[in-house]
Scaffold this active site. Structure first.
Site, short mmCIF file in Angstrom:
data_model
loop_
_atom_site.label_atom_id
_atom_site.label_comp_id
_atom_site.label_asym_id
_atom_site.label_seq_id
_atom_site.Cartn_x
_atom_site.Cartn_y
_atom_site.Cartn_z
N TRP A 26 0.82 -1.22 0.00
CA TRP A 26 0.00 0.00 0.00
C TRP A 26 0.85 1.26 0.00
O TRP A 26 1.90 1.33 0.64
CB TRP A 26 -0.87 -0.01 1.25
CG TRP A 26 -1.56 1.28 1.54
CD1 TRP A 26 -1.09 2.30 2.32
CD2 TRP A 26 -2.84 1.69 1.07
NE1 TRP A 26 -2.00 3.33 2.35
CE2 TRP A 26 -3.09 2.97 1.61
CE3 TRP A 26 -3.81 1.09 0.26
CZ2 TRP A 26 -4.27 3.67 1.35
CZ3 TRP A 26 -4.98 1.79 0.01
CH2 TRP A 26 -5.20 3.06 0.55
N ASP A 29 -0.23 9.19 0.76
CA ASP A 29 0.33 10.52 0.50
C ASP A 29 1.83 10.55 0.17
O ASP A 29 2.62 9.87 0.82
CB ASP A 29 0.21 11.39 1.76
CG ASP A 29 -1.15 11.36 2.40
OD1 ASP A 29 -2.06 10.72 1.87
OD2 ASP A 29 -1.29 12.00 3.45
N ASP A 157 0.36 16.53 9.64
CA ASP A 157 0.84 16.81 8.28
C ASP A 157 1.68 18.09 8.19
O ASP A 157 1.41 18.99 7.38
CB ASP A 157 -0.35 16.87 7.29
CG ASP A 157 -1.21 15.62 7.36
OD1 ASP A 157 -0.73 14.59 7.86
OD2 ASP A 157 -2.38 15.68 6.93
N GLU A 211 -6.37 18.42 5.48
CA GLU A 211 -5.16 17.62 5.62
C GLU A 211 -4.07 18.16 4.69
O GLU A 211 -4.34 18.89 3.74
CB GLU A 211 -5.45 16.15 5.28
CG GLU A 211 -6.47 15.51 6.20
CD GLU A 211 -6.70 14.02 5.95
OE1 GLU A 211 -6.79 13.26 6.93
OE2 GLU A 211 -6.79 13.61 4.78
C1 FRU Z 1 -4.09 12.14 4.19
C2 FRU Z 1 -3.82 11.51 5.54
C3 FRU Z 1 -3.01 12.43 6.41
C4 FRU Z 1 -2.34 11.48 7.35
C5 FRU Z 1 -2.09 10.29 6.47
C6 FRU Z 1 -2.16 8.97 7.17
O1 FRU Z 1 -4.38 11.23 3.19
O2 FRU Z 1 -5.05 11.16 6.15
O3 FRU Z 1 -3.76 13.42 7.05
O4 FRU Z 1 -1.16 12.03 7.87
O5 FRU Z 1 -3.04 10.33 5.44
O6 FRU Z 1 -1.77 7.93 6.32
#
Ligand code: FRU
Length: 519
Positions: A26, A29, A157, A211
């Site tokens: 998998w 981000d 983030d 995010e």
């Molecule tokens: C965005 C998110 C972020 C987080 C990450 C976790 O897609 O939800 O906010 O850090 O993915 O995998």
């Protein structure tokens, strides 16, 4: 066909050739995008142990040209106390952190620690550091983690950059309070101690959690004397096409606060009638968590998005790997329609090595679908076209067309090329002034009810013309309209045999000014 993704051990019908996907397992981000010592680093949210979200760690890939990516060992691993959520990386040139050794500046990753029940900080999200003194090969978590804790369960983030302006010289962090729809800003002299600066939001799209923010300055029309700061805020759900999406604001940043000049609606929105008036990074379903590289030479601003959507990401077809990144996009500010807007140009996988498969000059478009010759069909192609749409009707393309896995009613063309039941349709409608990408019959669409969709964006013609650049890559369609003014990014999962490309015209047809298909 050029194969740029070098991790092809699990080559199969959907595996992209031009886009980065982990060899196995998998991915979500992009994280820690940074250029250092001739190498572009792409870290990413990764489950090293499975093809669904979990065990979140930072995977790692490197590239010299933003096209050929070499997968590296996992950079920062989760442990029993914390998952490693999204964040950024900087080259600490002045060794402000003190992590450097022997005069070599360290790479410093700033990531979100998502604390597990086994941690004394269970349930919190706080910001932490890891550093590398060997060009990103190995990483050490800082013993003083976390470096910024608001005692929040949804503070994440962090995107960090070096600010050098009227207010001084220091690191700035933009991060989110996801559920409050806030971007929070902090500053630091050394990446370790952080001081609160300001909060932005809620504004514009607020239907989902905020995010993966980003903040950077760009010249307008290349004029260094006329700049805007770009605040990127990804949100999910609540994107313009449904589910995950990315919005942007333009404004000023004085070293303390971001002031938006493009806020349409303040506060939380009860209705979404103004959605199309907000700034969007992409009008498709599959461009999320997009952030930019730091330290890129020549002031170029390069972004990558995760080519997926939280609505159905866990259900997309998997062959042991799941999800790919978008192509790298250079973003600029240009005055279009009397105001500065973000325009985007993909780093072109065929810039050095493409073979033109078909070139056509001006022709009136025949009503219906005109199939291109087999030599100009394919599932990994770049298509460049300019149309002069008629006063009514539609022009565009039928892409990835074929009989489909289960066969179907094939239409034979004059070229003898079967069209068939499976198709992805990119069309400009003169009546509505909209460009749409319809993937409702694109192939395997049944794995999630939210997947079959039609994306739309209003696109003004320029001198009566529509210019399109389209990248097809096995399981994706990326459309750049009007020289990057609007983009639509969608995944598609057609049969491998669905490779036909057709020119589409309906009604008062219009003219094809030029067409080039390159592979
Ligand atoms: C965005 C998110 C972020 C987080 C990450 C976790 O897609 O939800 O906010 O850090 O993915 O995998």
């Amino acid at each position: 066909m050029t194969s740029l993704n070098t991790t092809t051990a699990l080559d199969c019908r959907y595996r992209p050739q031009w886009h980065y996907a982990a060899e196995r397992n998998w991915l979500n981000d992009p994280n820690g995008l940074v250029y250092a010592n001739g190498v572009y680093h792409l870290f990413y949210q990764h489950n090293p142990h499975g093809d669904v979200w979990g065990n979140m760690s930072w995977g790692h890939a490197t590239s010299a040209d933003l096209l050929h990516w070499d997968e590296q060992p996992v950079a920062i691993s989760c442990d029993e106390q914390e998952a490693i959520f999204s964040g950024s990386a900087v080259l600490d040139v002045h060794n402000t952190s003190g992590f450097g050794a022997g005069g070599v500046p360290p790479l410093v990753a700033i990531y979100t620690s998502a604390y597990s029940p086994a941690s004394p900080l269970a349930g919190r999200q706080a910001q932490s550091l890891a550093y590398s003194t060997d060009d990103g090969a190995t990483w050490t978590k800082y013993a003083g983690n976390p470096v910024l804790d608001r005692e929040s369960s949804d503070f994440r983030d962090p995107k960090v950059f070096w600010y050098d302006g009227a207010a001084g010289r220091y690191w700035v962090m933009v991060a989110v309070e996801a559920l409050k729809h806030e971007v929070v800003l902090y500053k630091s002299p050394d990446l370790k101690s952080w001081e609160y600066l300001s909060t932005f939001g809620p504004a514009n799209a607020t239907d989902g959690v905020w995010e993966c923010p980003d903040l950077f300055e760009l010249p307008v029309d290349g004029d260094a004397g006329n700049t805007r700061w770009v605040l990127v805020v990804n949100l999910s759900p609540g994107g313009i096409a449904g589910g995950s999406g990315g919005q942007y604001f333009l404004g000023t940043f004085d070293g303390v606060a971001f002031r938006s000049e493009t806020t349409v609606t303040e506060g939380r929105q009860a209705d979404d009638s103004r959605m199309a008036d907000y700034g969007w990074l992409d009008w498709g379903r599959d461009y999320y968590a997009a952030v930019s590289f730091s330290n890129v030479p020549g002031g170029r601003r390069l972004m990558i998005g995760w080519m997926n959507n939280w609505q159905y990401a866990a259900a997309t077809p998997s062959d042991g790997w799941r999800s790919a990144m978008s192509l790298v996009r250079e973003v600029r500010l240009e005055t279009r329609g009397g105001r500065p807007v973000l325009v985007q140009e993909a780093v072109d996988p065929l810039a050095a090595s493409g073979t033109e498969l078909l070139a056509r000059g001006g022709q009136e478009l025949a009503d219906g679908v005109t199939w291109l010759p087999a030599a100009a069909s394919g599932d990994v192609l770049r298509i460049d076209a300019e149309f002069r749409p008629g006063s009514t009707g539609k022009v565009g393309f039928v892409l990835r067309a074929g009989g489909g896995a289960a066969g179907g009613a094939a239409e034979a063309s004059a070229d003898g090329l079967a069209g068939g039941s499976e198709r992805t349709v990119l069309a400009y409608d003169s009546g509505s002034g909209e460009l749409s990408l319809d993937r409702t019959a694109s192939g395997n669409v049944g794995f999630h009810e939210a997947f079959p969709s039609v994306e739309r964006v209003a696109v003004p013609l320029v001198d009566g013309r529509l210019r399109l650049r389209v990248f097809l890559d096995r399981c994706s369609v990326e459309v750049f309209a009007q020289d990057g003014l609007a983009t639509i990014t969608d995944q598609v999962f057609p049969a491998g045999s669905s490779t036909a490309v057709g020119l589409l015209a309906e009604g008062d047809g219009g003219t094809l000014v030029s067409l080039s298909v390159t592979g």
